[in-house]
Design a protein around this motif. Structure first.
Motif, PDB file in Angstrom:
ATOM      1  N   ASN A   1      57.455  38.040 -52.985  1.00  0.00           N
ATOM      2  CA  ASN A   1      56.960  36.667 -52.635  1.00  0.00           C
ATOM      3  C   ASN A   1      57.200  35.691 -53.839  1.00  0.00           C
ATOM      4  O   ASN A   1      56.559  34.940 -54.363  1.00  0.00           O
ATOM      5  N   PRO A   2      58.692  35.618 -53.868  1.00  0.00           N
ATOM      6  CA  PRO A   2      59.251  34.540 -54.835  1.00  0.00           C
ATOM      7  C   PRO A   2      58.859  33.206 -54.323  1.00  0.00           C
ATOM      8  O   PRO A   2      58.687  33.081 -53.060  1.00  0.00           O
ATOM      9  N   PHE A   3      58.647  32.172 -55.300  1.00  0.00           N
ATOM     10  CA  PHE A   3      58.304  30.760 -54.665  1.00  0.00           C
ATOM     11  C   PHE A   3      59.545  30.439 -54.104  1.00  0.00           C
ATOM     12  O   PHE A   3      60.840  30.253 -54.670  1.00  0.00           O
TER      13      PHE A   3
ATOM     14  N   MET B   1      50.235  41.108 -61.518  1.00  0.00           N
ATOM     15  CA  MET B   1      50.084  41.605 -60.233  1.00  0.00           C
ATOM     16  C   MET B   1      51.738  41.408 -59.369  1.00  0.00           C
ATOM     17  O   MET B   1      52.174  40.500 -59.368  1.00  0.00           O
TER      18      MET B   1
ATOM     19  N   ALA C   1      58.020  30.640 -63.954  1.00  0.00           N
ATOM     20  CA  ALA C   1      56.648  30.273 -63.481  1.00  0.00           C
ATOM     21  C   ALA C   1      55.323  30.185 -64.133  1.00  0.00           C
ATOM     22  O   ALA C   1      54.673  29.292 -64.351  1.00  0.00           O
ATOM     23  N   GLY C   2      54.966  31.689 -64.437  1.00  0.00           N
ATOM     24  CA  GLY C   2      53.986  31.913 -65.260  1.00  0.00           C
ATOM     25  C   GLY C   2      53.908  31.448 -66.553  1.00  0.00           C
ATOM     26  O   GLY C   2      52.695  30.747 -67.184  1.00  0.00           O
TER      27      GLY C   2
ATOM     28  N   ARG D   1      58.957  38.078 -62.784  1.00  0.00           N
ATOM     29  CA  ARG D   1      58.122  36.948 -63.019  1.00  0.00           C
ATOM     30  C   ARG D   1      56.797  37.390 -63.731  1.00  0.00           C
ATOM     31  O   ARG D   1      56.213  36.762 -64.563  1.00  0.00           O
ATOM     32  N   ALA D   2      56.421  38.534 -63.146  1.00  0.00           N
ATOM     33  CA  ALA D   2      54.892  39.096 -63.790  1.00  0.00           C
ATOM     34  C   ALA D   2      55.350  39.571 -65.109  1.00  0.00           C
ATOM     35  O   ALA D   2      54.207  39.226 -65.960  1.00  0.00           O
TER      36      ALA D   2
ATOM     37  N   ALA E   1      47.947  35.062 -58.796  1.00  0.00           N
ATOM     38  CA  ALA E   1      48.298  36.178 -59.608  1.00  0.00           C
ATOM     39  C   ALA E   1      48.792  35.957 -61.035  1.00  0.00           C
ATOM     40  O   ALA E   1      48.698  36.689 -61.969  1.00  0.00           O
ATOM     41  N   LEU E   2      49.714  35.048 -61.018  1.00  0.00           N
ATOM     42  CA  LEU E   2      50.201  34.395 -62.214  1.00  0.00           C
ATOM     43  C   LEU E   2      49.043  33.610 -63.305  1.00  0.00           C
ATOM     44  O   LEU E   2      49.564  33.488 -64.079  1.00  0.00           O
TER      45      LEU E   2
ATOM     46  N   MET F   1      51.858  24.640 -57.383  1.00  0.00           N
ATOM     47  CA  MET F   1      52.967  25.492 -57.430  1.00  0.00           C
ATOM     48  C   MET F   1      53.543  25.925 -56.073  1.00  0.00           C
ATOM     49  O   MET F   1      54.563  26.446 -55.937  1.00  0.00           O
TER      50      MET F   1
ATOM     51  N   ALA G   1      50.883  34.468 -49.146  1.00  0.00           N
ATOM     52  CA  ALA G   1      51.702  35.372 -50.206  1.00  0.00           C
ATOM     53  C   ALA G   1      52.162  34.370 -51.428  1.00  0.00           C
ATOM     54  O   ALA G   1      51.897  34.682 -52.531  1.00  0.00           O
ATOM     55  N   HIS G   2      52.463  33.047 -51.028  1.00  0.00           N
ATOM     56  CA  HIS G   2      52.837  32.105 -51.992  1.00  0.00           C
ATOM     57  C   HIS G   2      51.532  31.717 -52.771  1.00  0.00           C
ATOM     58  O   HIS G   2      51.416  31.634 -53.985  1.00  0.00           O
TER      59      HIS G   2
ATOM     60  N   ALA H   1      50.516  34.558 -55.080  1.00  0.00           N
ATOM     61  CA  ALA H   1      51.440  34.945 -56.126  1.00  0.00           C
ATOM     62  C   ALA H   1      51.275  33.919 -57.265  1.00  0.00           C
ATOM     63  O   ALA H   1      51.125  34.278 -58.281  1.00  0.00           O
TER      64      ALA H   1
END
Lengths: 259, 330
Positions: free
Chosen positions: A95-97, A89, A108-109, A162-163, B218-219, B229, B211-212, B215
């Motif tokens: 919204n990057p960390f 998504m 990250a994922g 990232r997705a 959603a991952l 995270m 949002a974080h 994020a």
């Protein structure tokens, strides 16, 4: 890689409030489907039910079936965490960390799914994903810089990288360009065009031209009034929807004679 | 057509436009700038005044001292010759505060995390209220409760540590007495700083941008992975400052520690045995019976405590500033 989605008779509730009613549609693999409609019509809500992200909101639940290549996303033996690993998504606001570097954001994922991997493999994934998001050339010399140091459009492409780093089956995009300037928007739209070679994409947009430009299929959602549930009014090939819609409401909305 | 909607009479006189000329300085602005600048300067002056006082008043004692101020573990400043040093104080203070931090930081962060992201809304507000209340309990109450109630109940813990970990000198107890120990004081301190740590970290946790969190989810992050995270990295500076505030209180806590510890002046590495003393409790216990040099010696020890707490705070700020670029504040 890409999978098809079949939504049948989907009702979505926020507590006692019925937000969406009786939605049925299918998404073909390797295609772009745009969900359009006025604010509050439930298109983002429908998008979020596809990877069970709506469950993050307390009290939200869905009734009906969502099949991913015939597999029920809401089956009793299905872990929502795995659903989200399969269906990626991208959000409205990039919204990057913020505490992670560009590289760590991309990974990250992947780190969630399989822990640490050999460094060379990680670097391959970073490059492939950033290239896939058309961002590699802009950031290859500063992969250790914070993700938040990029411009808005670059951040959004970083989120796309990232997705796709985890090779999802489906990519959901919730108004991915609404916070971006026209040039960044164009970059994302070009990217969507490339991504659909490999992924099934569902995109929510408020921008009619965008829907017309990037999507193969368009679904129009509407609601009868405030407090009433949103419904799917019409879904058809984008060309047909924009030239010859069967419903008056669709034509009114697309031509700007709405409300 | 001569009908008019306006009532007959003289038209309203035109409002004179003030024009764009005028002095660019407004009295209110000037006053406010002066006030806020003054408030800022006042803080600096107060800090400087305290430092100057501590240094000035400690000079006579330090001059009279015939022993090494930093390494001596005795406190006889009013004797001739004067002999005193802060070694026992440094040990006792760092040890009690260290034990308190070791216990309170993980528990405090856990409480904050539960309230902010796991508990139901009603339970969360009740728990938050109770932890805030805990912060309002005066330290003398903790001291009395600690010595009267907690100490007898901690005998079992001390014995267990001696039985199973006694081969480590730290936990060995040769006296067979388990009251008035550094461990017990540290545990009471932990309870005292717990609300500070959990209240502040909770505030920071709930500010994590949605949002974080989304994020991460959603991952395909689980709840705990999402916490690691999105929430922990975002809250890291806040967690550090919360811990430092707690540490500051633990280092400076006076009355509860004075009640909990036996007033012996020595370095006692057996933390389950009676003994041990801290800067603040030593000052409180000895102030009234101290002579001229004795007072000066106590002020000198106060100066060291002042420097230690300043150093702790600066270190915390350095840790935060080092990763400011990645802080998420931008």
């Amino acid at each position: 890689m890409a999978k098809r989605i079949d939504v049948t008779d989907l009702d979505i509730y926020y507590g006692a409030f019925k937000a969406v009613e009786g939605v049925t549609f299918s998404v073909e693999p390797r295609s772009v489907t745009a969900l359009i409609g006025p604010s509050g019509c439930g298109k983002s809500t429908v998008l979020r039910t596809l990877n069970r992200m709506h469950e993050v909101i307390p009290g939200a639940y869905a009734d009906g079936s969502v099949l991913l290549d015939g597999e029920d996303v809401y089956g009793s033996d299905v872990d929502p965490v795995n659903v989200r690993r399969t269906i990626g998504m991208v959000f409205q606001r990039p919204n990057p960390f913020p505490t992670m570097s560009i590289k760590d954001n991309v990974l990250a994922g992947l780190k969630l799914q399989s822990g640490r991997r050999p460094k060379s493999e990680m670097e391959t994934v970073v490059e492939r994903s950033l290239r896939g998001a058309n961002l590699w050339d802009e950031v290859k010399d500063r992969l250790d810089r914070p993700g938040a140091s990029l411009s808005g459009g670059q951040q959004q492409r970083l989120c796309i990288a990232r997705a796709i780093a985890v090779e999802p089956q489906v990519l959901l995009m919730d108004e991915p360009c609404s916070a971006l300037d026209p040039i960044s928007t164009l970059a994302i739209e070009d990217l969507i065009e490339e991504l659909k070679e490999r992924y099934t994409i569902v995109i929510v947009t408020h921008n009619m031209q965008q829907a017309a430009r990037v999507s193969d299929t368009t679904a129009f959602f509407n609601l009868a009034g405030v407090g009433k549930p949103g419904r799917l009014i019409e879904i058809a090939a984008t060309q047909v929807m924009f030239s010859n819609p069967t419903q008056q409401a669709t034509e009114d909305y697309i031509s700007g004679r709405f409300g | 057509m001569s009908t008019t909607l306006e009532p007959p009479g003289t038209p309203a006189p035109p409002v004179p436009h003030p024009g764009i000329k005028g002095a660019a300085v407004r009295r209110g602005d000037r006053l406010f700038v002066g006030l806020s600048r003054g408030a800022g300067v006042l803080i600096l002056v107060t800090m400087a005044a305290i430092a100057v006082f501590l240094i000035w008043k400690s000079i006579p004692g330090l001059q009279a001292n015939t022993a090494n101020f930093f390494t001596t573990a005795e406190w006889f400043p009013d004797q001739k010759p004067s002999v005193f040093g802060i070694a026992a104080l440094t040990f006792g203070t760092l040890m009690t505060a260290g034990i308190a931090m070791l216990l309170a930081v993980p528990v405090g962060v856990g409480i904050a995390l539960f309230i902010a992201h796991y508990a139901s809304r009603r339970l969360a507000s009740t728990l938050g209220f109770v932890t805030d209340l805990l912060a309002a309990v005066p330290s003398i109450i903790f001291g009395m409760w600690g010595i009267q109630y907690l100490t007898p109940h901690l005998v079992g813990l001390g014995q267990w540590l001696n039985d199973y970990l006694g081969f480590i000198p730290l936990f060995a107890n040769e006296a067979g007495i388990y009251s008035r120990s550094i461990l017990n004081a540290g545990i009471v301190l932990a309870i005292m700083i717990l609300p500070t740590i959990s209240a502040i970290t909770r505030e920071v946790f709930v500010q994590t941008p949605r949002a974080h969190i989304e994020a991460a989810l959603a991952l395909g992050a689980t709840r705990w992975e999402m916490v690691r995270m999105a929430i922990f990295p975002f809250s890291r500076p806040g967690m550090i400052s919360a811990s430092m505030l707690g540490l500051g209180r633990a280092l400076g806590e006076t009355i509860a520690v004075a009640l909990m510890l036996s007033a012996t002046y020595d370095i006692n590495i057996h933390i389950t045995q009676p003994g041990g003393i801290t800067f603040a409790s030593n000052i409180a216990l000895k102030w009234n019976e101290a002579g001229t040099i004795g007072l000066s010696a106590l002020v000198a020890s106060g100066l060291v405590l002042f420097v230690i707490t300043l150093a702790v705070n600066m270190a915390a700020r350095l840790v935060i500033a080092r990763r400011a670029e990645f802080s998420g504040a931008n």
